[in-house]
Design a protein around this motif. Structure first.
Motif, PDB file in Angstrom:
ATOM      1  N   THR A  41       5.307 -13.417 -27.579  1.00  0.00           N
ATOM      2  CA  THR A  41       4.535 -14.118 -26.542  1.00  0.00           C
ATOM      3  C   THR A  41       3.136 -13.523 -26.493  1.00  0.00           C
ATOM      4  OG1 THR A  41       5.180 -12.595 -24.784  1.00  0.00           O
ATOM      5  CG2 THR A  41       6.660 -14.461 -25.220  1.00  0.00           C
ATOM      6  N   GLN A  42       2.229 -14.190 -25.829  1.00  0.00           N
ATOM      7  CA  GLN A  42       0.860 -13.688 -25.733  1.00  0.00           C
ATOM      8  C   GLN A  42       0.825 -12.358 -24.990  1.00  0.00           C
ATOM      9  OE1 GLN A  42      -1.845 -15.060 -27.285  1.00  0.00           O
ATOM     10  NE2 GLN A  42      -2.755 -13.106 -26.706  1.00  0.00           N
ATOM     11  N   THR A  43       1.652 -12.234 -23.975  1.00  0.00           N
ATOM     12  CA  THR A  43       1.700 -10.976 -23.224  1.00  0.00           C
ATOM     13  C   THR A  43       2.144  -9.841 -24.129  1.00  0.00           C
ATOM     14  OG1 THR A  43       2.233 -12.147 -21.168  1.00  0.00           O
ATOM     15  CG2 THR A  43       2.749  -9.799 -21.259  1.00  0.00           C
ATOM     16  N   GLN A  44       3.153 -10.107 -24.967  1.00  0.00           N
ATOM     17  CA  GLN A  44       3.647  -9.078 -25.888  1.00  0.00           C
ATOM     18  C   GLN A  44       2.575  -8.708 -26.910  1.00  0.00           C
ATOM     19  OE1 GLN A  44       7.072 -11.268 -27.207  1.00  0.00           O
ATOM     20  NE2 GLN A  44       8.483 -10.179 -25.821  1.00  0.00           N
ATOM     21  N   LYS A  45       1.854  -9.709 -27.392  1.00  0.00           N
ATOM     22  CA  LYS A  45       0.777  -9.449 -28.352  1.00  0.00           C
ATOM     23  C   LYS A  45      -0.308  -8.583 -27.729  1.00  0.00           C
ATOM     24  CE  LYS A  45       1.449 -13.709 -31.002  1.00  0.00           C
ATOM     25  NZ  LYS A  45       0.858 -15.004 -31.411  1.00  0.00           N
ATOM     26  N   ASP A  46      -0.684  -8.890 -26.491  1.00  0.00           N
ATOM     27  CA  ASP A  46      -1.722  -8.101 -25.807  1.00  0.00           C
ATOM     28  C   ASP A  46      -1.263  -6.659 -25.631  1.00  0.00           C
ATOM     29  OD1 ASP A  46      -3.263 -10.361 -25.662  1.00  0.00           O
ATOM     30  OD2 ASP A  46      -2.681 -10.857 -23.588  1.00  0.00           O
ATOM     31  N   LEU A  47      -0.014  -6.489 -25.285  1.00  0.00           N
ATOM     32  CA  LEU A  47       0.519  -5.142 -25.120  1.00  0.00           C
ATOM     33  C   LEU A  47       0.494  -4.367 -26.439  1.00  0.00           C
ATOM     34  CD1 LEU A  47       3.570  -5.851 -22.769  1.00  0.00           C
ATOM     35  CD2 LEU A  47       1.478  -4.587 -22.195  1.00  0.00           C
ATOM     36  N   LEU A  48       0.808  -5.063 -27.535  1.00  0.00           N
ATOM     37  CA  LEU A  48       0.783  -4.399 -28.837  1.00  0.00           C
ATOM     38  C   LEU A  48      -0.626  -4.030 -29.268  1.00  0.00           C
ATOM     39  CD1 LEU A  48       3.472  -6.310 -30.967  1.00  0.00           C
ATOM     40  CD2 LEU A  48       3.468  -3.905 -30.326  1.00  0.00           C
ATOM     41  N   GLU A  49      -1.589  -4.898 -28.952  1.00  0.00           N
ATOM     42  CA  GLU A  49      -2.985  -4.582 -29.271  1.00  0.00           C
ATOM     43  C   GLU A  49      -3.418  -3.322 -28.531  1.00  0.00           C
ATOM     44  OE1 GLU A  49      -5.029  -5.733 -31.363  1.00  0.00           O
ATOM     45  OE2 GLU A  49      -4.195  -7.666 -31.990  1.00  0.00           O
ATOM     46  N   GLN A  50      -3.080  -3.256 -27.259  1.00  0.00           N
ATOM     47  CA  GLN A  50      -3.421  -2.079 -26.466  1.00  0.00           C
ATOM     48  C   GLN A  50      -2.703  -0.836 -26.985  1.00  0.00           C
ATOM     49  OE1 GLN A  50      -5.730  -1.937 -23.903  1.00  0.00           O
ATOM     50  NE2 GLN A  50      -5.400   0.261 -24.196  1.00  0.00           N
ATOM     51  N   PHE A  51      -1.420  -1.046 -27.376  1.00  0.00           N
ATOM     52  CA  PHE A  51      -0.636   0.076 -27.911  1.00  0.00           C
ATOM     53  C   PHE A  51      -1.250   0.589 -29.211  1.00  0.00           C
ATOM     54  CE2 PHE A  51       2.723   1.593 -30.752  1.00  0.00           C
ATOM     55  CZ  PHE A  51       3.281   2.597 -29.991  1.00  0.00           C
ATOM     56  N   ASP A  52      -1.700  -0.321 -30.078  1.00  0.00           N
ATOM     57  CA  ASP A  52      -2.287   0.084 -31.347  1.00  0.00           C
ATOM     58  C   ASP A  52      -3.574   0.870 -31.138  1.00  0.00           C
ATOM     59  OD1 ASP A  52      -2.312  -0.176 -34.337  1.00  0.00           O
ATOM     60  OD2 ASP A  52      -4.204  -1.200 -33.919  1.00  0.00           O
TER      61      ASP A  52
END
Length: 381
Positions: free
Chosen positions: A345-356
């Motif tokens: 989901t977009q929320t999951q993608k945003d979280l992964l970007e921040q995590f990276d």
């Protein structure tokens, strides 16, 4: 043309023993025999020459005369008393027996007397077993088509109340002597009697159950013990479970070749078992205790924090039992790989970007790889 010295023809010295002369003749005869040199006039001439030499040197009296008088001993009126030999063409008219010579050359061998009873033939069969059955062994019942001794005539081939009679052609020996005229003259050989087929007996009133075969076809069940640890392609031998032999001879054997069905999870490598298991990014990053399937059931495996794809864990003693010593077992090897989630989901993608972004400083292998690339190809935007 003057005849060559017989010793020279066979390639032996004058003092050669009888066995040396015979051995030398075998070698020359094998080399120049017409069957192995068809339409070769030179080979035929040399073969005749060698055979003439052996007919003289292979006979004690003729050899003594030749040693004393040479070729003249066999010319008409020769001094040695062997006048009338008159060359090779007439030298074998009395039926000189070369079977012991040519039997070795052409693989026949000299045989005497009636052949023995024939043993039963082996039966070859394939068997498919599961991965676990091959690992731990089992007993399995199978059906085979085979022959067994006829219960009506007990294998004699004769109708009850009658019996086989001695073959009149071979006198019960199972073999006959045959004289043939060849380029060598008259030669005698031993052959299987065509009247009785080598049995030495004739069955005039055949058993109606087996039709004179002494055996009947049947289907029977056989229990096969499959040992633990057997592998694909290996063959089990069950002695005496094959085709029935003739009276007085052993039955053949039953040979069973094993084929193991492929397993959905396990791969076999000798006595080792290999398996690949997916784990999540969280399990790999933070560590976890996972459940791993084995031949003995599920076991717990601790995955350490920071585990990478391709890491292999060893479960000692969870492999295949040793075929020779089932108490010893191989190991199971568990290779893990990180399953990357899909359809985020977009929320999951945003979280992964921040995590990276937050973990870039904690990725030493990526940094090292990037530096190596810049060193080789130069820094690029």
């Amino acid at each position: 043309m003057a005849k060559r010295d017989y010793y020279e023809v066979l390639g032996v010295n004058k003092g050669a023993s009888d066995s040396e002369i015979k051995k030398a003749y075998r070698k020359v005869a094998k080399k120049y025999h017409p069957d192995t040199n068809p339409n070769n006039a030179e080979a035929e001439t040399k073969f005749k020459e060698a055979s003439e030499a052996y007919e003289i040197l292979g006979d004690g009296d003729k050899k003594a005369a030749y040693d004393r008088y040479g070729h003249s001993a066999f010319e008409q009126g020769g001094a040695g008393g062997f006048g009338g030999f008159n060359g090779f063409e007439g030298s074998f008219e009395g039926g000189f027996d070369f079977e012991d010579i040519f039997g070795d050359i052409f693989g026949g061998g000299r045989r005497s007397g009636r052949r023995g009873p024939r043993p039963g033939a082996d039966i070859h069969q394939n068997m498919q077993v599961t991965f676990s059955e091959a690992a731990f062994g089992l007993e399995k019942e199978i059906q085979i088509m085979t022959s067994e001794t006829c219960s009506t005539c007990n294998g004699t081939k004769a109708k009850p109340g009658t019996h086989a009679e001695t073959c009149t052609k071979c006198g019960g020996r199972g073999q006959i002597r045959v004289t043939q005229r060849t380029i060598l003259g008259a030669m005698q050989t031993t052959q299987t009697c065509d009247e009785c087929g080598g049995d030495g007996t004739i069955v005039k009133e055949k058993c109606t159950t087996c039709r004179g075969q002494g055996k009947v076809r049947t289907t029977k069940k056989v229990t096969v013990s499959i040992p633990a640890g057997i592998d694909t392609g290996q063959t089990l031998r069950l002695s005496g479970k094959g085709e029935a032999g003739e009276i007085g001879a052993n039955n053949g054997d039953l040979l069973i070749t094993i084929h193991i069905k492929s397993h959905e999870l396990f791969k076999r490598d000798g006595y080792s078992v290999n398996i690949r298991m997916p784990i999540s990014f969280r399990q790999a990053a933070l560590g976890a205790e996972i459940s791993v399937p084995t031949l003995d059931g599920n076991v717990k495996l601790s995955v350490k924090e920071g585990t990478q794809t391709g890491t292999t864990f060893r479960l000692q003693g969870k492999g295949i039992p040793n075929l020779r010593n089932p108490k010893q077992r191989g190991d199971q090897f568990v290779e893990v790989f990180i399953e990357v989630p899909r359809n985020l989901t977009q929320t999951q993608k945003d979280l992964l970007e921040q995590f990276d972004t937050d973990t870039k400083e904690n990725q030493p292998q990526q940094k090292s790889f990037k530096k190596t690339m810049e060193k080789i190809f130069g820094k690029k935007d």
